[in-house]
Design a protein around this motif. Sequence first.
Motif, PDB file in Angstrom:
ATOM      1  N   THR A  81     -11.137 -13.692 -39.220  1.00 28.96           N
ATOM      2  CA  THR A  81     -11.942 -12.553 -38.774  1.00 28.96           C
ATOM      3  C   THR A  81     -12.808 -12.912 -37.658  1.00 28.96           C
ATOM      4  O   THR A  81     -13.931 -13.838 -38.066  1.00 28.96           O
ATOM      5  N   ASP A  82     -12.710 -12.552 -36.573  1.00 24.75           N
ATOM      6  CA  ASP A  82     -13.700 -12.953 -35.404  1.00 24.75           C
ATOM      7  C   ASP A  82     -13.690 -14.621 -35.416  1.00 24.75           C
ATOM      8  O   ASP A  82     -14.859 -15.122 -35.485  1.00 24.75           O
ATOM      9  N   ASP A  83     -12.727 -15.133 -35.212  1.00 25.65           N
ATOM     10  CA  ASP A  83     -12.382 -16.526 -35.311  1.00 25.65           C
ATOM     11  C   ASP A  83     -13.110 -17.432 -36.325  1.00 25.65           C
ATOM     12  O   ASP A  83     -13.379 -18.584 -36.278  1.00 25.65           O
TER      13      ASP A  83
END
Length: 162
Positions: A81-83
């Motif tokens: 999630t979000d890198d």
Amino acid sequence: MRILPTFLAAALFIGAGTALADDYAVGQLEIGQPWARATPPGASTGGGFLTVTNEGETADRLVSAASPIAGRVEIHEMRVTDDVMKMRPIADGVAIPAGETVEFKPGAFHIMFLELKGPIEQGEPVPVTLTFEKAGSIEVEMVVAPPGAPGPEHGHEHEGGH
């Protein structure tokens, strides 16, 4: 008399397949290739993996797992999630849709062994009881692969019918 040799050959083939299988069944569910990664001495956590195929027409759900090797066993999910890779327990379990296969593999859904009572060792199968909402419970033995292995070894550490 030709029937007898054919029958014996078929019986040996079927028997060999059963003896080497790493598959289990409960209700309409098939559990395939259960395995875990070996852990170093002193590790407090470990991971277990498998596939669950629902051959039925009704969805089911893996709701819990337990093992004598750990103080607690949880069903976890890893996702990016979000890198950022995040791991979290799934309190209500994992749905096993009718006619589908769900993979519990590194970097995705997995069985998390917490508060290990000792290292998970290669050559020592890991007993795990899986409990499904509809199909009930089944005990499986996880083959132990080396630390960091991407999957189970093809040379099985144990053999035997299930």
